[in-house]
Design an enzyme around this catalytic site. Sequence first.
Site, PDB file in Angstrom:
ATOM      1  N   ASP A   9       1.179  -1.092   0.007  1.00  0.00           N
ATOM      2  CA  ASP A   9      -0.402  -0.100  -0.052  1.00  0.00           C
ATOM      3  C   ASP A   9       0.450   0.916   0.042  1.00  0.00           C
ATOM      4  O   ASP A   9       1.852   1.850   0.707  1.00  0.00           O
ATOM      5  CB  ASP A   9      -0.217  -0.045   1.393  1.00  0.00           C
ATOM      6  CG  ASP A   9      -2.092   0.829   1.056  1.00  0.00           C
ATOM      7  OD1 ASP A   9      -2.079   2.177   0.513  1.00  0.00           O
ATOM      8  OD2 ASP A   9      -3.285   0.471   1.826  1.00  0.00           O
ATOM      9  N   ASP A  53      -2.868  -3.258  -2.952  1.00  0.00           N
ATOM     10  CA  ASP A  53      -3.849  -2.107  -2.769  1.00  0.00           C
ATOM     11  C   ASP A  53      -3.630  -2.088  -4.495  1.00  0.00           C
ATOM     12  O   ASP A  53      -2.863  -2.294  -5.034  1.00  0.00           O
ATOM     13  CB  ASP A  53      -3.113  -0.684  -2.065  1.00  0.00           C
ATOM     14  CG  ASP A  53      -4.534   0.093  -1.946  1.00  0.00           C
ATOM     15  OD1 ASP A  53      -5.378  -0.477  -2.280  1.00  0.00           O
ATOM     16  OD2 ASP A  53      -3.988   1.004  -2.060  1.00  0.00           O
ATOM     17  N   MET A  55      -4.997   1.269  -6.073  1.00  0.00           N
ATOM     18  CA  MET A  55      -4.447   2.917  -5.806  1.00  0.00           C
ATOM     19  C   MET A  55      -3.741   3.001  -5.685  1.00  0.00           C
ATOM     20  O   MET A  55      -3.012   3.463  -4.109  1.00  0.00           O
ATOM     21  CB  MET A  55      -5.351   3.752  -5.419  1.00  0.00           C
ATOM     22  CG  MET A  55      -7.205   3.586  -6.028  1.00  0.00           C
ATOM     23  SD  MET A  55      -7.613   3.238  -7.833  1.00  0.00           S
ATOM     24  CE  MET A  55      -7.085   5.073  -8.409  1.00  0.00           C
ATOM     25  N   ASP A 329      19.436 -64.183 -19.309  1.00  0.00           N
ATOM     26  CA  ASP A 329      20.647 -63.208 -19.753  1.00  0.00           C
ATOM     27  C   ASP A 329      20.295 -64.299 -21.700  1.00  0.00           C
ATOM     28  O   ASP A 329      19.720 -65.337 -21.055  1.00  0.00           O
ATOM     29  CB  ASP A 329      21.695 -64.000 -18.882  1.00  0.00           C
ATOM     30  CG  ASP A 329      23.213 -63.423 -20.333  1.00  0.00           C
ATOM     31  OD1 ASP A 329      23.419 -62.279 -19.946  1.00  0.00           O
ATOM     32  OD2 ASP A 329      23.494 -63.839 -21.168  1.00  0.00           O
ATOM     33  N   ILE A 330      19.670 -63.481 -22.263  1.00  0.00           N
ATOM     34  CA  ILE A 330      19.562 -63.747 -24.030  1.00  0.00           C
ATOM     35  C   ILE A 330      21.380 -63.635 -24.043  1.00  0.00           C
ATOM     36  O   ILE A 330      22.259 -62.818 -24.207  1.00  0.00           O
ATOM     37  CB  ILE A 330      19.298 -61.749 -24.509  1.00  0.00           C
ATOM     38  CG1 ILE A 330      18.007 -61.148 -23.956  1.00  0.00           C
ATOM     39  CG2 ILE A 330      19.664 -62.097 -25.845  1.00  0.00           C
ATOM     40  CD1 ILE A 330      17.797 -60.175 -24.298  1.00  0.00           C
ATOM     41  N   ASN A 337      24.461 -57.369 -31.143  1.00  0.00           N
ATOM     42  CA  ASN A 337      24.741 -55.987 -31.854  1.00  0.00           C
ATOM     43  C   ASN A 337      26.143 -55.541 -32.663  1.00  0.00           C
ATOM     44  O   ASN A 337      25.508 -55.142 -33.252  1.00  0.00           O
ATOM     45  CB  ASN A 337      25.002 -55.658 -30.506  1.00  0.00           C
ATOM     46  CG  ASN A 337      24.610 -54.754 -29.215  1.00  0.00           C
ATOM     47  OD1 ASN A 337      22.946 -54.592 -29.680  1.00  0.00           O
ATOM     48  ND2 ASN A 337      24.679 -55.000 -28.099  1.00  0.00           N
ATOM     49  N   ASP A 346      18.415 -52.941 -29.042  1.00  0.00           N
ATOM     50  CA  ASP A 346      17.660 -52.410 -28.672  1.00  0.00           C
ATOM     51  C   ASP A 346      15.867 -52.827 -28.894  1.00  0.00           C
ATOM     52  O   ASP A 346      15.779 -53.405 -28.280  1.00  0.00           O
ATOM     53  CB  ASP A 346      17.399 -51.281 -28.830  1.00  0.00           C
ATOM     54  CG  ASP A 346      18.840 -50.230 -28.520  1.00  0.00           C
ATOM     55  OD1 ASP A 346      19.485 -50.959 -27.172  1.00  0.00           O
ATOM     56  OD2 ASP A 346      18.658 -48.983 -28.823  1.00  0.00           O
ATOM     57  N   GLU A 372      22.316 -57.132 -20.831  1.00  0.00           N
ATOM     58  CA  GLU A 372      21.027 -57.988 -20.751  1.00  0.00           C
ATOM     59  C   GLU A 372      20.671 -58.847 -20.104  1.00  0.00           C
ATOM     60  O   GLU A 372      20.191 -59.832 -20.356  1.00  0.00           O
ATOM     61  CB  GLU A 372      21.852 -58.910 -22.361  1.00  0.00           C
ATOM     62  CG  GLU A 372      22.862 -59.942 -22.079  1.00  0.00           C
ATOM     63  CD  GLU A 372      24.135 -59.717 -22.697  1.00  0.00           C
ATOM     64  OE1 GLU A 372      24.980 -59.201 -22.059  1.00  0.00           O
ATOM     65  OE2 GLU A 372      24.359 -57.829 -22.446  1.00  0.00           O
TER      66      GLU A 372
END
Length: 458
Positions: A9, A53, A55, A329-330, A337, A346, A372
Amino acid sequence: MTARVLVVDDLEPNVKLLEAKLRAEYFDVIGAYSGQEAIDLAMREKPDIILLDVMMPGMDGFEACRILKNDPETMHIPVVMVTALDQQADRVAGLEAGADDFLTKPVEDLALFARVRSLTRLKMMTDELRARHATGKDLGVVGSIDPDSDASEARIFLIDDNEDQASRLMTSIGDGNHQVIHEIDPEVALGRARLGDFDLIIINLSIEAMDPLRLCSSIRSFEETRLTPILGVVRVGDTRKLVRALDIGVNDYVTRPVDRNELSARIATQLRRKRYVDQLRSSFQVSLEMAVTDQLTGLYNRRYLASHLSAMFDRAFWTGRPLAVMVIDIDHFKSVNDVHGHDTGDRVLQEFADRITNSIRGIDLACRYGGEEFLIAMPDTDLAFASVVAERLRQEVASSKFKLNSGRDELGVTVSIGLASTEDSSEEDTAQKLIKRADEALYEAKNGGRNRVIKSAA
């Protein structure tokens, strides 16, 4: 509850008067005497609420409010305009500038304190979400938030047993292109509120079929509607009910007779805040998911496993129900890859993760354990049943080739699996030792020719 309040104010006596009243209620108060000073202090001190305020020489309150609400650093701070202006047009202008409320002097202390407490509670909840979002943003997992980016049609639920008033409200709200659903019976409304997925609930605080404050309290207590904004319609001068409503959790209010422009402005404010909070919560959920899941496969990551497997192991120990662990395990994944490229690798990992997800129960925990390598923890499962699941998964992988290049190519893959269980555990056993036994069984499967399931010795 306490809060830090910025009082603005250009007249020092007005600031000192409000400061004295607020300090008597144990609020921490900061004073500012111009719009620019208010903006600077808001940026530096981060108050919980601003009493502004209108004004003032130079920059008036409307302009200061617009600047505060357009700045990402201060847009979440509630702003209440406290001014001698008493025209409806001034009230609407303040709300459209972004103010959360517009109070005309002289303001009843009880109503002012209730409004400060109500808005401060909302700010504190928002601050917690903002802190979590900031962490996610620093980690680069979430982006910036714009509450105006999804200003689509909103679903508004109106609870009012006065059909004439409800009809007028629906006409006013409908001008904003929102979908309005009206319910005259408050008991029925409780059930509809929980199931309706509404963006805003408007309640006539003068309904007679049920205590309207109890109705608001019940809606606020439901998990489904805990964060849904509530807008109350209250009689002029009914300060006691308004104060109780704000303390219960009503977010905002409009007085009768309802001004259409004011109603629209208050609805817009509540919907904008809800979008902001929804985006904060969504970004936190994204951050949380990315912190505990593997981005490539969508399975849980090793961090999540570390925090949850121990609890699963302890539960198995205390209940006497077995916990089985499967390490997978793969086979010859490096050659995948090397020969076909990492993109193909992926894709194989992603499809294998999908096959795991389709092979396990909802109570099982599956995660990507390494490059993997995958791990599945199966509570309430003995070694015999885990062996059946593992063998089924091994056969499914070996017999069903992986689709590549949108199904144009195929690739045969096999997996080796090691199993261990808590069935014969001793008191010295741990979750890590259980994984180690499953890992040793996996190496035995790989050394024995791969594409097989081996159970660990006790």
